[in-house]
Design an enzyme around this catalytic site. Structure first.
Site, PDB file in Angstrom:
ATOM      1  N   TRP A  71      -3.337  -1.670  -1.283  1.00  0.00           N
ATOM      2  CA  TRP A  71      -3.327  -2.943  -1.976  1.00  0.00           C
ATOM      3  C   TRP A  71      -4.027  -4.276  -1.046  1.00  0.00           C
ATOM      4  O   TRP A  71      -2.870  -4.626  -0.650  1.00  0.00           O
ATOM      5  CB  TRP A  71      -2.270  -3.113  -2.123  1.00  0.00           C
ATOM      6  CG  TRP A  71      -2.603  -4.308  -3.868  1.00  0.00           C
ATOM      7  CD1 TRP A  71      -1.321  -5.292  -3.249  1.00  0.00           C
ATOM      8  CD2 TRP A  71      -2.671  -4.372  -4.799  1.00  0.00           C
ATOM      9  NE1 TRP A  71      -2.097  -6.602  -4.451  1.00  0.00           N
ATOM     10  CE2 TRP A  71      -1.972  -5.830  -5.706  1.00  0.00           C
ATOM     11  CE3 TRP A  71      -3.089  -3.366  -6.333  1.00  0.00           C
ATOM     12  CZ2 TRP A  71      -2.320  -6.524  -6.332  1.00  0.00           C
ATOM     13  CZ3 TRP A  71      -3.295  -3.938  -7.023  1.00  0.00           C
ATOM     14  CH2 TRP A  71      -3.112  -5.384  -7.756  1.00  0.00           C
TER      15      TRP A  71
ATOM     16  N   ARG B 254       1.224   1.931  -5.825  1.00  0.00           N
ATOM     17  CA  ARG B 254       1.728   1.033  -4.933  1.00  0.00           C
ATOM     18  C   ARG B 254       0.079   0.323  -4.427  1.00  0.00           C
ATOM     19  O   ARG B 254       0.243  -1.010  -3.915  1.00  0.00           O
ATOM     20  CB  ARG B 254       2.383   1.482  -4.208  1.00  0.00           C
ATOM     21  CG  ARG B 254       2.979   2.411  -4.478  1.00  0.00           C
ATOM     22  CD  ARG B 254       4.051   3.029  -2.753  1.00  0.00           C
ATOM     23  NE  ARG B 254       4.180   1.538  -2.152  1.00  0.00           N
ATOM     24  CZ  ARG B 254       5.305   1.299  -1.286  1.00  0.00           C
ATOM     25  NH1 ARG B 254       5.899   1.675  -2.401  1.00  0.00           N
ATOM     26  NH2 ARG B 254       5.373   0.074  -0.662  1.00  0.00           N
TER      27      ARG B 254
ATOM     28  N   LYS C  35      -1.950  -5.859 -20.053  1.00  0.00           N
ATOM     29  CA  LYS C  35      -1.786  -6.425 -18.474  1.00  0.00           C
ATOM     30  C   LYS C  35      -2.341  -7.369 -18.289  1.00  0.00           C
ATOM     31  O   LYS C  35      -1.907  -8.824 -17.580  1.00  0.00           O
ATOM     32  CB  LYS C  35      -1.569  -5.744 -18.078  1.00  0.00           C
ATOM     33  CG  LYS C  35      -1.140  -5.821 -15.721  1.00  0.00           C
ATOM     34  CD  LYS C  35       0.790  -6.412 -16.206  1.00  0.00           C
ATOM     35  CE  LYS C  35       0.715  -7.215 -14.840  1.00  0.00           C
ATOM     36  NZ  LYS C  35       1.825  -7.947 -14.667  1.00  0.00           N
TER      37      LYS C  35
ATOM     38  N   GLU D 158       8.004 -11.450 -25.434  1.00  0.00           N
ATOM     39  CA  GLU D 158       7.242 -10.899 -25.487  1.00  0.00           C
ATOM     40  C   GLU D 158       7.303  -9.267 -24.955  1.00  0.00           C
ATOM     41  O   GLU D 158       7.284  -8.648 -25.147  1.00  0.00           O
ATOM     42  CB  GLU D 158       5.888 -11.005 -24.423  1.00  0.00           C
ATOM     43  CG  GLU D 158       6.210 -11.099 -22.544  1.00  0.00           C
ATOM     44  CD  GLU D 158       5.532 -11.317 -21.650  1.00  0.00           C
ATOM     45  OE1 GLU D 158       4.366 -10.662 -21.689  1.00  0.00           O
ATOM     46  OE2 GLU D 158       5.791 -12.388 -20.947  1.00  0.00           O
TER      47      GLU D 158
ATOM     48  N   ASN E 115       1.300   0.102   5.916  1.00  0.00           N
ATOM     49  CA  ASN E 115       1.577  -0.566   4.971  1.00  0.00           C
ATOM     50  C   ASN E 115       2.215  -1.976   5.456  1.00  0.00           C
ATOM     51  O   ASN E 115       3.055  -1.719   5.752  1.00  0.00           O
ATOM     52  CB  ASN E 115       2.797  -0.147   3.786  1.00  0.00           C
ATOM     53  CG  ASN E 115       2.773  -0.843   2.254  1.00  0.00           C
ATOM     54  OD1 ASN E 115       2.472  -2.181   2.706  1.00  0.00           O
ATOM     55  ND2 ASN E 115       4.384  -0.214   1.957  1.00  0.00           N
ATOM     56  N   GLY E 116       1.698  -3.211   5.030  1.00  0.00           N
ATOM     57  CA  GLY E 116       2.659  -4.395   5.989  1.00  0.00           C
ATOM     58  C   GLY E 116       1.227  -5.644   6.395  1.00  0.00           C
ATOM     59  O   GLY E 116       1.350  -5.398   5.910  1.00  0.00           O
TER      60      GLY E 116
ATOM     61  N   CYS F  71       0.849  -1.578   0.185  1.00  0.00           N
ATOM     62  CA  CYS F  71      -0.420   0.145  -0.213  1.00  0.00           C
ATOM     63  C   CYS F  71       0.910   1.722   0.389  1.00  0.00           C
ATOM     64  O   CYS F  71       1.961   0.775   0.427  1.00  0.00           O
ATOM     65  CB  CYS F  71      -0.828   0.213   1.710  1.00  0.00           C
ATOM     66  SG  CYS F  71      -2.000  -1.083   1.438  1.00  0.00           S
TER      67      CYS F  71
ATOM     68  N   GLU G  24       8.916 -20.655 -19.875  1.00  0.00           N
ATOM     69  CA  GLU G  24       8.786 -18.785 -18.982  1.00  0.00           C
ATOM     70  C   GLU G  24      10.319 -18.071 -19.727  1.00  0.00           C
ATOM     71  O   GLU G  24       9.343 -17.078 -19.807  1.00  0.00           O
ATOM     72  CB  GLU G  24       8.841 -19.342 -18.034  1.00  0.00           C
ATOM     73  CG  GLU G  24       8.663 -17.538 -16.731  1.00  0.00           C
ATOM     74  CD  GLU G  24       7.433 -16.702 -17.203  1.00  0.00           C
ATOM     75  OE1 GLU G  24       6.525 -16.991 -17.986  1.00  0.00           O
ATOM     76  OE2 GLU G  24       7.832 -15.998 -16.577  1.00  0.00           O
TER      77      GLU G  24
ATOM     78  N   HIS H 135      13.977 -35.316 -30.829  1.00  0.00           N
ATOM     79  CA  HIS H 135      12.309 -35.352 -31.622  1.00  0.00           C
ATOM     80  C   HIS H 135      12.372 -34.407 -32.767  1.00  0.00           C
ATOM     81  O   HIS H 135      10.950 -34.119 -32.858  1.00  0.00           O
ATOM     82  CB  HIS H 135      11.845 -35.966 -30.935  1.00  0.00           C
ATOM     83  CG  HIS H 135      11.762 -36.998 -30.023  1.00  0.00           C
ATOM     84  ND1 HIS H 135      12.230 -38.592 -29.882  1.00  0.00           N
ATOM     85  CD2 HIS H 135      12.196 -36.828 -28.234  1.00  0.00           C
ATOM     86  CE1 HIS H 135      12.608 -39.456 -29.600  1.00  0.00           C
ATOM     87  NE2 HIS H 135      12.669 -37.906 -28.116  1.00  0.00           N
TER      88      HIS H 135
ATOM     89  N   LYS I 266       9.367 -14.870 -21.418  1.00  0.00           N
ATOM     90  CA  LYS I 266       9.312 -13.529 -21.208  1.00  0.00           C
ATOM     91  C   LYS I 266      10.181 -12.806 -21.682  1.00  0.00           C
ATOM     92  O   LYS I 266      10.265 -11.507 -22.849  1.00  0.00           O
ATOM     93  CB  LYS I 266      10.385 -13.531 -20.070  1.00  0.00           C
ATOM     94  CG  LYS I 266       9.738 -13.939 -18.791  1.00  0.00           C
ATOM     95  CD  LYS I 266       9.319 -13.078 -17.520  1.00  0.00           C
ATOM     96  CE  LYS I 266       7.262 -12.349 -18.312  1.00  0.00           C
ATOM     97  NZ  LYS I 266       7.479 -13.620 -18.083  1.00  0.00           N
TER      98      LYS I 266
HETATM   99  C1  AGP Z   1       3.103 -12.685 -18.572  1.00  0.00           C
HETATM  100  O1  AGP Z   1       4.057 -11.823 -19.034  1.00  0.00           O
HETATM  101  C2  AGP Z   1       1.685 -11.906 -19.610  1.00  0.00           C
HETATM  102  N1  AGP Z   1       2.189 -10.427 -19.345  1.00  0.00           N
HETATM  103  C3  AGP Z   1       0.704 -13.082 -19.837  1.00  0.00           C
HETATM  104  O2  AGP Z   1       0.924 -14.692 -20.311  1.00  0.00           O
HETATM  105  C4  AGP Z   1      -0.365 -13.360 -18.494  1.00  0.00           C
HETATM  106  O3  AGP Z   1       0.712 -14.122 -17.282  1.00  0.00           O
HETATM  107  C5  AGP Z   1      -1.579 -13.893 -19.220  1.00  0.00           C
HETATM  108  O4  AGP Z   1      -1.758 -13.355 -19.730  1.00  0.00           O
HETATM  109  C6  AGP Z   1      -2.211 -14.270 -17.464  1.00  0.00           C
HETATM  110  O5  AGP Z   1      -2.543 -13.316 -17.045  1.00  0.00           O
HETATM  111  P1  AGP Z   1      -3.168 -13.859 -15.604  1.00  0.00           P
HETATM  112  O6  AGP Z   1      -1.736 -14.320 -14.512  1.00  0.00           O
HETATM  113  O7  AGP Z   1      -3.843 -12.423 -15.239  1.00  0.00           O
HETATM  114  O8  AGP Z   1      -4.069 -14.085 -15.553  1.00  0.00           O
END
Ligand code: AGP
Length: 608
Positions: free
Chosen positions: A74, A27, A603, A488, A98-99, A2, A481, A504, A485
């Site tokens: 938050w 935050r 996001k 994207e 906050n905590g 927060c 992953e 394979h 990263k």
């Molecule tokens: C991850 O870096 C991406 N932004 C995307 O794959 C994300 O993980 C996916 O859209 C799922 O989002 P969520 O965890 O908010 O459900």
């Protein structure tokens, strides 16, 4: 996490507090509130929702006074609502915090027995009660110190008292708190952005310190009452730089927040005997857990990668079959789930349309539902009867980092709980894992120390057009992953593969232009991974190897080595991913793409 602010001076406090909260909205922003002393009494305004809702309340009911505190929330304990918004008050005392207070439930119990009444579900509210109880015949600072000695947990705390219209008291432990030193006025805040419009002279509080703030100055002391002299530092950040804590991007800041995010996610959940965990919102009894036949994990993107790690963890520790499904696939395949299954939905935002739809589909089929989520009371946890919240704080960068590692920490705790309830996880094994979990934030700090070496490797390969990521076992999802990263945020094509799968097909891709990132840490797959690396090297592939401690064999095979700290195999994914997050970040930063808001991405994908 927060945001808190405070002001004591000669100007009207409320506009300064609101301006400060606006600078801290990154935050947390699910509710907010102010408390201002008008010379006679303390007025409080709170509102659920964004800061604009509180601004509307203030417009209709202005607050007068030159001493006040504010908070933007938050939520971690208690849904986002006006009732749970800070400030919280009891008797003469008003607080913002906050905590996370780990022993808040026990303290609340004791206070209720003494006749106290609570108006919120938050952990914070107990602080107002504890401080007010201590106020007899002592200074406000002494009352705050005595109250905090009863509390375990993390805090950045600001306290107002009806008896004093010219001061506030603040205290810090683990959560950030900074003092702004002005001319005839002084401020406090969780972070620098809230102060820059008024002063650039700041003092950073240290853990277990308390300060008395008046218009004339600040007095810092430790919890033994010893005075601490600390001179202000001059900050020369721009406000935007300050919101990122001096980091160039939110993603970089969030990569470096992971030790704190993990500590907050574990806080209050590891039982003192280290033989089990307490997941207060996962309400299945041991008897119900024993009846479970299977677990299905549904998620998207990075959260799905966390789910893949969860499969390894729960099958190993709880000896229960686990399936993982991309949510977008689960919902259309007429899934066979029933009352003896547990569907675990993993989502940072709690609003991903495909995951929410999968949850609703599973709910209609009458199964048990648990949400692992970073946003309290968002749609996905609200659609489930059980929840296991990560406490990573707001994640602003589109590419998920701290949410991912805290999701895996949540899955480790879930696997421990299931294994203990099913009687298949022995004391010693459970203790071994919980001990390792407790040490995790420090180990991640160590992993972050290799950033410069990783940045140099990133620059070397920043013009590559394709990357391969390979790993085995529980690290295979980390290869996926790492590839996600990179692609994207840098728009470079990257694929993750199980190292054993190379022969394979994918090995046809290997040549001198193809960098291969390999997770070759010292575990039972090490020898097999090395033989895969030999196959790659024989075809002139360029190998970037993550390894525990470089030995001659790995040095002979890999062109670049990234050393990673060691931990038990169950927790390796959370350590190894740090290097891959940094690698992706520095490739993208060097190439100049929009790291925090990459093209075409959102996001939270709230549409199908
Ligand atoms: C991850 O870096 C991406 N932004 C995307 O794959 C994300 O993980 C996916 O859209 C799922 O989002 P969520 O965890 O908010 O459900």
């Amino acid at each position: 996490m927060c945001g808190i602010v405070g002001y004591v001076g000669t100007q009207q406090a409320s506009p300064i507090l609101m301006d400060g909260l606006a600078r801290l909205e990154y935050r947390g922003y699910d509710s907010a509130g102010l408390a201002v002393h008008d010379g006679k009494q303390i007025h409080i305004h709170r509102a659920a929702g964004k800061l604009s809702a509180l601004r509307a309340v203030l417009a209709s009911e202005p607050m007068n006074g030159t001493c006040g505190i504010g908070h933007t929330r938050w939520a971690t304990h208690g849904a986002p609502s006006e009732q749970n918004a800070h400030p919280h008050a009891w008797g003469k005392v008003v607080v913002v915090h906050n905590g996370i207070l780990e022993n808040h439930a026990q303290l609340r119990e004791q206070l209720l027995k003494q006749g106290h009444k609570f108006s919120s579900q938050t952990d914070t509210e107990i602080l107002a009660h504890l401080i007010d109880d201590e106020l007899k015949d002592v200074t406000l600072e002494q009352a705050v110190t005595r109250a905090l000695k009863k509390v375990n947990g993390t805090y950045a705390l600001a306290v107002l008292c009806t008896d004093f219209s010219d001061r506030l008291v603040v205290a810090k432990n683990a959560s950030p708190l900074v003092l702004g030193i002005g001319e005839g006025e002084n401020l406090i805040a969780s972070d620098i952005p809230a102060l820059l419009a008024y002063t650039r002279d700041v003092i950073f509080m240290e853990d277990e310190e308390l300060a008395l703030i008046t218009a004339q100055g600040v007095k810092i002391e430790n919890f033994s009452g010893e005075q601490i002299e600390r001179s202000p530092k001059r900050v020369n950040w721009t406000p935007m730089m300050a919101e990122k804590g001096g980091h160039k991007h939110f993603m970089h800041k969030e990569i470096h927040e992971q030790p704190r995010a993990l500590a907050d996610t574990l806080a209050g959940r590891l039982n003192s005997d280290h033989r089990d965990v307490t997941l207060d919102l996962f309400k299945m009894s041991d008897t119900d857990i024993k009846k479970l036949n299977r677990i299905l994990i549904v998620a998207c993107g990075t959260s799905w990668h966390a789910g893949l790690v969860g499969k390894f963890l729960m099958e190993a520790l709880a000896r229960i079959p686990v399936e993982t499904d991309l949510a977008s696939e689960f919902r259309y395949r007429k899934p066979l789930v029933g009352k003896d299954d547990l569907v675990v939905a993993i989502s940072q935002s709690g609003e991903t349309a495909d995951t929410l739809a999968a949850v609703r589909e599973a709910k209609d089929l009458g199964t048990n539902l648990l949400a692992i989520c970073n946003v309290l009371d968002s749609s996905i946890p609200r659609a489930c009867e059980h929840a296991l919240y990560t406490h990573a704080g707001p994640e602003i960068g589109v590419a998920s980092t701290k949410a991912f590692t805290t999701q895996i920490a949540a899955l480790v705790m879930l696997a421990l709980r299931l294994g203990r309830a099913r009687g298949v996880l022995q004391d010693a094994t459970a203790q071994h894992i919980v001990d390792a979990l407790s040490a995790l934030p420090e180990i991640i700090e160590k992993a972050l120390e290799h950033e410069d070496a990783i940045a140099r490797i990133a620059r070397t390969f920043s013009s590559a057009r394709d990357f391969l990521y390979v790993a085995r076992g529980i690290n295979y999802p980390i290869a996926l992953e790492g590839a996600l990263k990179l692609k994207e945020i840098s728009y470079i094509h990257a694929e993750g593969y199980p190292a054993g799968e190379l022969k394979h097909g994918p090995i046809a891709l290997i040549d001198e232009h193809m960098p291969v990132v390999a997770i070759a840490t010292k575990n039972k797959s090490y020898d097999k991974v090395l033989s895969n690396l030999a196959e790659i090297k024989a075809r002139d592939g360029k190998i970037i190897a993550l390894c525990s401690e470089p030995d001659d064999r790995i040095r002979e095979l890999a062109q670049f080595i990234i050393q990673v700290p060691t931990t038990i195999i169950e927790l390796e994914p959370m350590i190894n991913v740090i290097a891959l997050q940094l690698l992706a970040y520095h490739v993208a930063d060097f190439n100049g793409t929009d790291v925090d808001q990459p093209r075409n991405l959102a996001k939270s994908v709230t549409v199908e």
